[in-house]
Scaffold this motif. Sequence first.
Motif, mmCIF file in Angstrom:
data_model
loop_
_atom_site.group_PDB
_atom_site.id
_atom_site.type_symbol
_atom_site.label_atom_id
_atom_site.label_comp_id
_atom_site.label_asym_id
_atom_site.label_seq_id
_atom_site.Cartn_x
_atom_site.Cartn_y
_atom_site.Cartn_z
ATOM 1 N N PRO A 73 35.975 -8.659 59.774
ATOM 2 C CA PRO A 73 36.633 -8.173 60.996
ATOM 3 C C PRO A 73 35.659 -7.512 61.980
ATOM 4 N N SER A 74 35.988 -7.650 63.262
ATOM 5 C CA SER A 74 35.109 -7.136 64.320
ATOM 6 C C SER A 74 34.868 -5.636 64.213
ATOM 7 N N GLY A 75 35.885 -4.888 63.765
ATOM 8 C CA GLY A 75 35.729 -3.443 63.640
ATOM 9 C C GLY A 75 34.699 -3.073 62.590
ATOM 10 N N VAL A 76 34.624 -3.870 61.524
ATOM 11 C CA VAL A 76 33.624 -3.628 60.475
ATOM 12 C C VAL A 76 32.241 -3.949 61.026
ATOM 13 N N ARG A 77 32.137 -5.076 61.710
ATOM 14 C CA ARG A 77 30.825 -5.468 62.253
ATOM 15 C C ARG A 77 30.361 -4.498 63.329
ATOM 16 N N GLY A 78 31.310 -3.991 64.133
ATOM 17 C CA GLY A 78 30.952 -3.007 65.159
ATOM 18 C C GLY A 78 30.437 -1.722 64.528
ATOM 19 N N GLY B 180 54.514 5.541 51.979
ATOM 20 C CA GLY B 180 54.757 4.639 50.852
ATOM 21 C C GLY B 180 53.702 3.560 50.692
ATOM 22 N N LEU B 181 52.749 3.524 51.598
ATOM 23 C CA LEU B 181 51.706 2.503 51.513
ATOM 24 C C LEU B 181 50.362 3.224 51.396
ATOM 25 N N GLU B 182 49.775 3.165 50.195
ATOM 26 C CA GLU B 182 48.536 3.897 49.966
ATOM 27 C C GLU B 182 47.345 2.984 50.230
ATOM 28 N N VAL B 183 46.631 3.288 51.287
ATOM 29 C CA VAL B 183 45.490 2.451 51.662
ATOM 30 C C VAL B 183 44.208 3.277 51.624
ATOM 31 N N ALA B 184 43.084 2.582 51.644
ATOM 32 C CA ALA B 184 41.797 3.267 51.497
ATOM 33 C C ALA B 184 41.210 3.715 52.833
ATOM 34 N N SER B 185 41.510 2.993 53.902
ATOM 35 C CA SER B 185 40.851 3.287 55.179
ATOM 36 C C SER B 185 41.500 4.454 55.901
ATOM 37 N N ALA B 186 40.665 5.404 56.308
ATOM 38 C CA ALA B 186 41.180 6.612 56.950
ATOM 39 C C ALA B 186 41.834 6.309 58.300
ATOM 40 N N ASP B 187 41.289 5.358 59.047
ATOM 41 C CA ASP B 187 41.892 5.049 60.351
ATOM 42 C C ASP B 187 43.277 4.431 60.192
ATOM 43 N N LEU B 188 43.509 3.754 59.084
ATOM 44 C CA LEU B 188 44.847 3.198 58.841
ATOM 45 C C LEU B 188 45.812 4.304 58.417
ATOM 46 N N LYS B 189 45.287 5.305 57.721
ATOM 47 C CA LYS B 189 46.118 6.474 57.394
ATOM 48 C C LYS B 189 46.514 7.180 58.691
ATOM 49 N N LEU B 190 45.565 7.274 59.589
ATOM 50 C CA LEU B 190 45.829 7.890 60.888
ATOM 51 C C LEU B 190 46.892 7.095 61.649
ATOM 52 N N LEU B 191 46.775 5.784 61.567
ATOM 53 C CA LEU B 191 47.742 4.892 62.224
ATOM 54 C C LEU B 191 49.157 5.160 61.696
ATOM 55 N N MET B 192 49.275 5.276 60.375
ATOM 56 C CA MET B 192 50.602 5.507 59.773
ATOM 57 C C MET B 192 51.124 6.899 60.136
ATOM 58 N N ALA B 193 50.225 7.885 60.149
ATOM 59 C CA ALA B 193 50.653 9.257 60.471
ATOM 60 C C ALA B 193 51.129 9.342 61.920
ATOM 61 N N ARG B 194 50.465 8.602 62.789
ATOM 62 C CA ARG B 194 50.890 8.597 64.190
ATOM 63 C C ARG B 194 52.255 7.916 64.346
ATOM 64 N N ALA B 195 52.462 6.847 63.576
ATOM 65 C CA ALA B 195 53.757 6.155 63.617
ATOM 66 C C ALA B 195 54.861 7.095 63.149
ATOM 67 N N LYS B 196 54.553 7.878 62.132
ATOM 68 C CA LYS B 196 55.540 8.825 61.591
ATOM 69 C C LYS B 196 55.875 9.889 62.647
ATOM 70 N N ALA B 197 54.855 10.339 63.374
ATOM 71 C CA ALA B 197 55.087 11.332 64.429
ATOM 72 C C ALA B 197 56.005 10.763 65.514
ATOM 73 N N CYS C 55 36.953 3.212 58.071
ATOM 74 C CA CYS C 55 37.235 1.884 57.511
ATOM 75 C C CYS C 55 36.633 1.769 56.108
ATOM 76 N N ALA C 56 37.480 1.521 55.143
ATOM 77 C CA ALA C 56 37.037 1.489 53.747
ATOM 78 C C ALA C 56 36.032 0.369 53.484
ATOM 79 N N ARG C 57 36.230 -0.770 54.135
ATOM 80 C CA ARG C 57 35.311 -1.896 53.906
ATOM 81 C C ARG C 57 33.922 -1.559 54.448
ATOM 82 N N THR C 58 33.905 -0.890 55.608
ATOM 83 C CA THR C 58 32.606 -0.484 56.166
ATOM 84 C C THR C 58 31.932 0.499 55.224
ATOM 85 N N ASN C 59 32.712 1.442 54.703
ATOM 86 C CA ASN C 59 32.154 2.430 53.781
ATOM 87 C C ASN C 59 31.470 1.749 52.600
#
Lengths: 418, 157
Positions: free
Chosen positions: B65-70, A58-75, B100-104
Amino acid sequence: MSRDEDVEDKVTIALIACGPEYSGVQSEIESAVESLNAKLVYPEMDVSELDTIGRDFGLEVASADLKLLMARAKAIVEGRAKVDAVFVASCFRCAEGALVRNEVRRYIHQNTSIPVISYSFTERTTASTLLTRLEALTTVARRRHLLAREKQKGLTAGIDSGSTTTKAVVMRDNQVIGHGWVPTIKVIESAEEAYKKALDEAGVNREDIQAIGTTGYGRFLVGKKYDAQLSQEEITVNSKGAVYLANKQKGSATVIDIGGMDNKAITVEDGIPGMFSMGGVCAGASGRFLEMTAKRLGVDITELGSLAVKGIENNIEMNSYCIVFGIQSLVNSLAKGASPEDVAAAACYSVIEQIFEQQLQEVDIREPVILVGGSSLIDGIPRTLEKFLKVEVIVPPDSQYIGAVGASMLSSGYIKEE
Amino acid sequence: MAKVFIYPTNSLILYDLVERFGHEPLAMMGRVHEKITTPGIDSPPININPEDPKYGLKYAAVEVPSGVRGRLAMAGPLIEKAEAAIIVNDSAISFGCMGCARTNEMVKYMARQKDIPILELEYPNTEEEGKEFVYKIADFLKSLPGAKENNREGENE
């Protein structure tokens, strides 16, 4: 950490995070987890889930690592990943990360009984910063049976070696019979002084004490000195102590502990911590700010609260929460003729406002709200907190001894039956 | 031979294409290899240590954020060395991803700021688009100085 920790199974902690490896803190997290006889795992899911997780969660975000975070939470929530605890983390100052982190933490908390904490890190985050939080997480996962204890039995003592003050209590048959409270100067000496005071007031010999629990920053050192049965971080101990003293052991509660140097906000269910946040962001949000204000006003810290309840905070212009610049604002106000009452009120308001904005947003406030720690005795503090939260704030008796009482009570679980 | 920065920075397909035409791909894999084979502080999994986000201050301010700078500390030096760049927008995660979208956003911006030949493409969604996608990349790579005239036959599609 108890004496039998080393024979217990490793606690499995799911790390669901965005950015720790790029921030250079992954090894710090691993090091903290390793020291707690726990291990990190990364819940597996199908990569195709990343395409739909935004809609699914339900939360559409741009960053792939955050999508991964949500998918792991769902698992985890769906039981596909079996874990004992969850650590949700993202970079400090990332808005997208903060939104996901908070919602994921809430999602896991509401849909499972797995303990979960969240944290925002910087490149300066170290294993020692994470240790207390992760220790609390592993304790809740590992020793629910210990935290289920509701009564103290026998003759036990608790020592809370805090950053500013050291507190000790002696308890017998579910009653506090001795107290000791001294400023922390040298950890061991201050603990001894506080403990001796508590023993003297209780009128018992230390040889008769059946079990000792220690908590606070100096818990390991003090625990070793007294051969304590239990040396435990202050999040679980204080939440247990708070619901015990407030007689709210069943159901939900929120414990807010404003300490000398950091604060804790903990949601509790049947005496067991669920979500919690541990501050330390700024001295301006701690008891230290109040101490400095009292000093500047030339009153004892115990008198600050009664002054504050008579004052009006809006009469003082404060431009900063900072312990340096904030105090400067108060000093400037005094120079312009402001009343000590208004200044005391403004100091209490500043501390609570900062805690409200920066810390209480990280937990879901559930009634009753129990305020503990030395600052709870400053009358202006609970009253100001009530204004912010719009709920009644309970300050239980002996609220400043909360850690010592919790440690004493929990340690009684280690008394061997005759 | 030209040094060609690719985006997504870890795209194996782009890396392979650049190499086939005789150029040097500037990709994250090379940077990670460099990090984990250079003696220094052991900081698994990719040996980024707390110094790297500080190095990232060269590209982004401390409030980032540190992750973006890294991540920028990894990608920035690649962009600095780049003599050309291929940027693929809106690609599937499996094509390559920095997480990370901001890094992209910042990485693409930094590449666009350089006075170098840049090919920007949309990620293909059909077979036809896929073929066109490869032809465009091939043409671009051939146009760069030092390109191989005859790459391995039939392997560039």
